[in-house]
Write a protein that holds these residues in place. Structure first.
Motif, PDB file in Angstrom:
ATOM      1  N   LEU A 255       0.829  -1.200   0.000  1.00  0.00           N
ATOM      2  CA  LEU A 255       0.000   0.000   0.000  1.00  0.00           C
ATOM      3  C   LEU A 255       0.867   1.255   0.000  1.00  0.00           C
ATOM      4  CD1 LEU A 255      -2.681   1.479   0.155  1.00  0.00           C
ATOM      5  CD2 LEU A 255      -2.706   1.074   2.626  1.00  0.00           C
ATOM      6  N   ARG A 256       1.886   1.250   0.827  1.00  0.00           N
ATOM      7  CA  ARG A 256       2.765   2.425   0.869  1.00  0.00           C
ATOM      8  C   ARG A 256       3.422   2.656  -0.496  1.00  0.00           C
ATOM      9  NH1 ARG A 256       5.226   5.888   4.215  1.00  0.00           N
ATOM     10  NH2 ARG A 256       7.247   6.707   3.534  1.00  0.00           N
ATOM     11  N   GLY A 257       3.789   1.581  -1.167  1.00  0.00           N
ATOM     12  CA  GLY A 257       4.418   1.721  -2.476  1.00  0.00           C
ATOM     13  C   GLY A 257       3.549   2.468  -3.467  1.00  0.00           C
ATOM     14  N   VAL A 258       2.258   2.171  -3.465  1.00  0.00           N
ATOM     15  CA  VAL A 258       1.388   2.875  -4.405  1.00  0.00           C
ATOM     16  C   VAL A 258       1.098   4.291  -3.938  1.00  0.00           C
ATOM     17  CG1 VAL A 258      -0.826   2.076  -3.457  1.00  0.00           C
ATOM     18  CG2 VAL A 258      -0.658   2.622  -5.862  1.00  0.00           C
ATOM     19  N   LEU A 259       1.021   4.514  -2.633  1.00  0.00           N
ATOM     20  CA  LEU A 259       0.733   5.850  -2.126  1.00  0.00           C
ATOM     21  C   LEU A 259       1.872   6.828  -2.397  1.00  0.00           C
ATOM     22  CD1 LEU A 259      -1.027   5.058   1.283  1.00  0.00           C
ATOM     23  CD2 LEU A 259      -2.073   5.788  -0.846  1.00  0.00           C
ATOM     24  N   VAL A 260       3.101   6.352  -2.416  1.00  0.00           N
ATOM     25  CA  VAL A 260       4.241   7.241  -2.688  1.00  0.00           C
ATOM     26  C   VAL A 260       4.624   7.243  -4.162  1.00  0.00           C
ATOM     27  CG1 VAL A 260       5.122   6.990  -0.345  1.00  0.00           C
ATOM     28  CG2 VAL A 260       5.983   5.485  -2.155  1.00  0.00           C
ATOM     29  N   GLY A 261       3.834   6.547  -4.997  1.00  0.00           N
ATOM     30  CA  GLY A 261       4.066   6.606  -6.433  1.00  0.00           C
ATOM     31  C   GLY A 261       5.046   5.618  -6.984  1.00  0.00           C
ATOM     32  N   GLU A 262       5.489   4.640  -6.189  1.00  0.00           N
ATOM     33  CA  GLU A 262       6.424   3.632  -6.698  1.00  0.00           C
ATOM     34  C   GLU A 262       5.713   2.614  -7.591  1.00  0.00           C
ATOM     35  OE1 GLU A 262       8.060   1.950  -3.200  1.00  0.00           O
ATOM     36  OE2 GLU A 262       9.375   3.661  -2.753  1.00  0.00           O
ATOM     37  N   SER A 264       1.895   1.955  -9.787  1.00  0.00           N
ATOM     38  CA  SER A 264       0.706   2.622 -10.311  1.00  0.00           C
ATOM     39  C   SER A 264      -0.561   1.912  -9.842  1.00  0.00           C
ATOM     40  CB  SER A 264       0.739   2.635 -11.831  1.00  0.00           C
ATOM     41  OG  SER A 264       0.506   1.327 -12.340  1.00  0.00           O
ATOM     42  N   TRP A 265      -1.656   2.677  -9.835  1.00  0.00           N
ATOM     43  CA  TRP A 265      -2.938   2.056  -9.496  1.00  0.00           C
ATOM     44  C   TRP A 265      -3.338   1.033 -10.549  1.00  0.00           C
ATOM     45  CZ3 TRP A 265      -4.662   1.737  -4.926  1.00  0.00           C
ATOM     46  CH2 TRP A 265      -4.466   2.755  -4.000  1.00  0.00           C
ATOM     47  N   GLU A 266      -2.919   1.241 -11.784  1.00  0.00           N
ATOM     48  CA  GLU A 266      -3.223   0.249 -12.822  1.00  0.00           C
ATOM     49  C   GLU A 266      -2.616  -1.109 -12.467  1.00  0.00           C
ATOM     50  OE1 GLU A 266      -2.265   3.313 -13.376  1.00  0.00           O
ATOM     51  OE2 GLU A 266      -3.930   4.163 -14.529  1.00  0.00           O
ATOM     52  N   ASP A 267      -1.339  -1.097 -12.013  1.00  0.00           N
ATOM     53  CA  ASP A 267      -0.693  -2.357 -11.639  1.00  0.00           C
ATOM     54  C   ASP A 267      -1.347  -2.974 -10.404  1.00  0.00           C
ATOM     55  OD1 ASP A 267       0.992  -2.017 -13.745  1.00  0.00           O
ATOM     56  OD2 ASP A 267       2.789  -1.586 -12.562  1.00  0.00           O
ATOM     57  N   ARG A 322       1.273 -14.868  -3.042  1.00  0.00           N
ATOM     58  CA  ARG A 322       1.984 -13.626  -2.692  1.00  0.00           C
ATOM     59  C   ARG A 322       1.360 -12.446  -3.429  1.00  0.00           C
ATOM     60  NH1 ARG A 322       6.539 -13.225  -4.836  1.00  0.00           N
ATOM     61  NH2 ARG A 322       6.427 -15.034  -6.238  1.00  0.00           N
ATOM     62  N   PHE A 323       1.076 -11.368  -2.688  1.00  0.00           N
ATOM     63  CA  PHE A 323       0.532 -10.152  -3.269  1.00  0.00           C
ATOM     64  C   PHE A 323       1.710  -9.244  -3.607  1.00  0.00           C
ATOM     65  CE2 PHE A 323      -1.442  -5.864  -2.820  1.00  0.00           C
ATOM     66  CZ  PHE A 323      -2.419  -5.992  -3.795  1.00  0.00           C
ATOM     67  N   THR A 324       2.045  -9.127  -4.886  1.00  0.00           N
ATOM     68  CA  THR A 324       3.261  -8.421  -5.273  1.00  0.00           C
ATOM     69  C   THR A 324       3.000  -6.971  -5.658  1.00  0.00           C
ATOM     70  OG1 THR A 324       3.072  -9.150  -7.566  1.00  0.00           O
ATOM     71  CG2 THR A 324       4.289 -10.573  -6.047  1.00  0.00           C
ATOM     72  N   ALA A 325       2.018  -6.730  -6.496  1.00  0.00           N
ATOM     73  CA  ALA A 325       1.654  -5.368  -6.930  1.00  0.00           C
ATOM     74  C   ALA A 325       2.857  -4.597  -7.451  1.00  0.00           C
ATOM     75  CB  ALA A 325       0.996  -4.595  -5.788  1.00  0.00           C
ATOM     76  N   SER A 326       3.764  -5.263  -8.150  1.00  0.00           N
ATOM     77  CA  SER A 326       4.958  -4.587  -8.650  1.00  0.00           C
ATOM     78  C   SER A 326       5.000  -4.510 -10.167  1.00  0.00           C
ATOM     79  CB  SER A 326       6.214  -5.307  -8.155  1.00  0.00           C
ATOM     80  OG  SER A 326       6.196  -6.668  -8.553  1.00  0.00           O
ATOM     81  N   ALA A 327       4.235  -5.339 -10.840  1.00  0.00           N
ATOM     82  CA  ALA A 327       4.198  -5.316 -12.301  1.00  0.00           C
ATOM     83  C   ALA A 327       2.884  -5.932 -12.751  1.00  0.00           C
ATOM     84  CB  ALA A 327       5.380  -6.088 -12.879  1.00  0.00           C
ATOM     85  N   ASP A 403     -15.774  16.735  -7.819  1.00  0.00           N
ATOM     86  CA  ASP A 403     -16.176  16.321  -9.162  1.00  0.00           C
ATOM     87  C   ASP A 403     -15.175  16.749 -10.224  1.00  0.00           C
ATOM     88  OD1 ASP A 403     -18.422  15.223  -8.113  1.00  0.00           O
ATOM     89  OD2 ASP A 403     -19.731  16.913  -8.572  1.00  0.00           O
ATOM     90  N   ASP A 404     -14.070  17.380  -9.814  1.00  0.00           N
ATOM     91  CA  ASP A 404     -13.073  17.870 -10.760  1.00  0.00           C
ATOM     92  C   ASP A 404     -12.172  16.713 -11.198  1.00  0.00           C
ATOM     93  OD1 ASP A 404     -11.135  19.087 -12.196  1.00  0.00           O
ATOM     94  OD2 ASP A 404     -10.341  20.327 -10.554  1.00  0.00           O
ATOM     95  N   PRO A 405     -12.215  16.295 -12.486  1.00  0.00           N
ATOM     96  CA  PRO A 405     -11.403  15.157 -12.920  1.00  0.00           C
ATOM     97  C   PRO A 405      -9.914  15.364 -12.702  1.00  0.00           C
ATOM     98  CG  PRO A 405     -13.061  15.708 -14.578  1.00  0.00           C
ATOM     99  CD  PRO A 405     -13.071  16.824 -13.560  1.00  0.00           C
ATOM    100  N   ALA A 406      -9.458  16.616 -12.632  1.00  0.00           N
ATOM    101  CA  ALA A 406      -8.023  16.866 -12.504  1.00  0.00           C
ATOM    102  C   ALA A 406      -7.460  16.376 -11.186  1.00  0.00           C
ATOM    103  CB  ALA A 406      -7.747  18.365 -12.654  1.00  0.00           C
ATOM    104  N   ARG A 407      -8.319  16.189 -10.173  1.00  0.00           N
ATOM    105  CA  ARG A 407      -7.803  15.801  -8.869  1.00  0.00           C
ATOM    106  C   ARG A 407      -7.754  14.289  -8.696  1.00  0.00           C
ATOM    107  NH1 ARG A 407     -11.646  14.486  -5.275  1.00  0.00           N
ATOM    108  NH2 ARG A 407     -10.373  15.072  -3.495  1.00  0.00           N
ATOM    109  N   TRP A 408      -8.131  13.531  -9.773  1.00  0.00           N
ATOM    110  CA  TRP A 408      -8.158  12.073  -9.641  1.00  0.00           C
ATOM    111  C   TRP A 408      -6.890  11.452 -10.197  1.00  0.00           C
ATOM    112  CZ3 TRP A 408     -11.660   9.801  -6.719  1.00  0.00           C
ATOM    113  CH2 TRP A 408     -12.787  10.545  -6.381  1.00  0.00           C
ATOM    114  N   GLY A 409      -5.781  11.701  -9.545  1.00  0.00           N
ATOM    115  CA  GLY A 409      -4.536  11.012  -9.887  1.00  0.00           C
ATOM    116  C   GLY A 409      -4.180  10.059  -8.780  1.00  0.00           C
ATOM    117  N   ASP A 410      -2.917   9.670  -8.713  1.00  0.00           N
ATOM    118  CA  ASP A 410      -2.492   8.836  -7.596  1.00  0.00           C
ATOM    119  C   ASP A 410      -2.580   9.649  -6.314  1.00  0.00           C
ATOM    120  OD1 ASP A 410      -2.005   6.785  -9.216  1.00  0.00           O
ATOM    121  OD2 ASP A 410       0.176   6.873  -9.137  1.00  0.00           O
TER     122      ASP A 410
END
Length: 419
Positions: A255-262, A264-267, A322-327, A403-410
């Protein structure tokens, strides 16, 4: 031959893992005394999903053809439906083409603002309430229900009824024959009413009604196609979102990896779909001739249970438990071949948007109790509830409206928050 008895009230992920001890194609029994082969190996399931040797039509189901299936077996209703799940070849192509227009890339792109707005509204409400909440009932379920019913054209006043019918139908393996018959009658009445209204709703409902008028579909095919998208597109997405959050909360380093941008939410979404697939199994596929599969000699017309959760945990081809969430991993959560899920792009959009929004609003979300008991089903793999809580950071740090789409990033970590 000794068979593994499949239990709709068990923890399905644990059951999926346990099945691997018996091999990649396992002699099993569906509730009601119906014998089948559980296809739990990744390669074996991919073969069954992709090779035209394996039919989805119950016309090839030898035990049904020979009168060996109890007449009151609850799953008979599933097999008798005239929909894509049990069609092959030209019939399958015709049925799929009728519904495909609702899931074009352009339509999914147009839905993005609506999905983002729905996520924002729900999270605003949870933030304002300031108390623990059930991720399933209070967030995942209303989100998936509103988005799907909007796409299909189910009126807002009837969405609760649709939700109830879908949930009960996906637990059909745990119903008695009488309960199953009553449920089938309710479903037919609900779908018939939607499709036959002269001033009916828009969306896919309207498309299907027009297809009946043009003789492109029978009335039964239209009803069953509508039911397929309600059943396959709603509770499966709810379960996938709940399972993804449960996996992230159970793996704080990931979880920390995705929160700090290491990562992606897609992965994260793809790994969550693999690690804890929302669909445990679908019945059935049938070999058109005798075949060897996973070292087992399978006869023509044997029932092959499509075990998605187990195949995605196959340690021979995946990261297993194993939950990897790395690729981006290989997975079969949306199937493979001609029956690949039409709604996969919409499901991915909802999962990415919901997870990013949830952990933006609540960046140190935590469970407040053990996950609820599993849903009684051999189709849906998910707990009945997931109680969570958070001490949220001020949303104002992001700027803009919800509702502003610009704020929906990581999402980002609040300063000083220890994860």
């Amino acid at each position: 031959m000794s068979r593994v008895l499949l239990d709709p009230r068990a923890d399905l992920r644990e059951q999926a893992t346990a099945l691997h001890a018996y091999g990649s194609v396992v002699p099993a029994q569906w509730p009601g005394g119906v014998d089948c082969w559980a296809v739990v190996g990744y390669d074996e399931l991919e073969t069954v999903l992709s090779d035209p040797l394996f039919s989805r039509s119950p016309l090839h189901f030898r035990a049904l053809r020979d009168g060996e299936i109890p007449p009151d077996w609850p799953m008979t209703d599933h097999l008798n439906r005239q929909w894509m799940l049990t069609a092959d070849g030209a019939d399958h192509t015709r049925l799929r083409r009728t519904a495909a227009s609702a899931f074009t890339p352009g339509n999914i792109r147009r839905l993005r603002p609506e999905v983002e707005s729905a996520v924002g509204r729900l999270l605003d409400g949870l933030l304002a309430a300031g108390r623990p909440f059930d991720l399933r009932a209070d967030f995942a379920l209303p989100l998936a229900l509103d988005v799907l019913c909007s796409l299909l054209g189910v009126p807002a006043a009837e969405r609760a009824a649709a939700s109830s019918l879908v949930h009960r139908a996906l637990s059909r393996a745990a119903l008695t024959p009488d309960e199953s018959r009553r449920l089938s009658a309710e479903i037919r009445g609900f779908l018939g009413d939607l499709l036959e209204r002269p001033d009916g709703p828009g969306g896919l409902v309207a498309d299907l009604a027009r297809s009946v008028e043009a003789d492109a579909l029978t009335r039964q095919e239209a009803q069953d196609t509508l039911w397929l998208f309600l059943a396959a597109g709603f509770d499966t997405t709810v379960a996938a979102l709940v399972n993804a959050v449960r996996a992230l909360l159970g793996h704080p380093d990931r979880l920390r990896g995705v929160l700090v941008g290491e990562v992606s939410w897609e992965d994260v979404v793809e790994e969550a779909l693999r690690y804890d697939s929302s669909v445990f199994a679908l019945p059935f596929a049938f070999p058109r001739r005798d075949v060897t599969l996973g070292g087992q000699r399978v006869r023509e017309g044997d029932a092959l249970l499509l075990c998605y959760t187990a195949a995605n945990l196959d340690p021979r081809r995946t990261a297993g438990d194993r939950f990897t969430a790395s690729a981006p991993p290989r997975h079969l959560a949306f199937g493979r071949g001609p029956h690949y899920c039409l709604g996969a792009p919409l499901a991915r959009l909802q999962l990415r948007t919901a997870l990013a929004g949830l952990f933006t609003f609540f960046p140190h979300l935590r469970p407040t109790a053990r996950p609820g008991a599993p849903i009684a089903s051999l189709t849906i793999n998910s707990p009945r509830r997931l109680l969570v809580s958070d001490t949220p950071c001020p949303v104002a740090r992001h700027g803009g409206s919800h509702d502003d789409p610009a704020r929906w990033g990581d999402p980002v970590l609040c300063p000083g928050v220890a994860m």
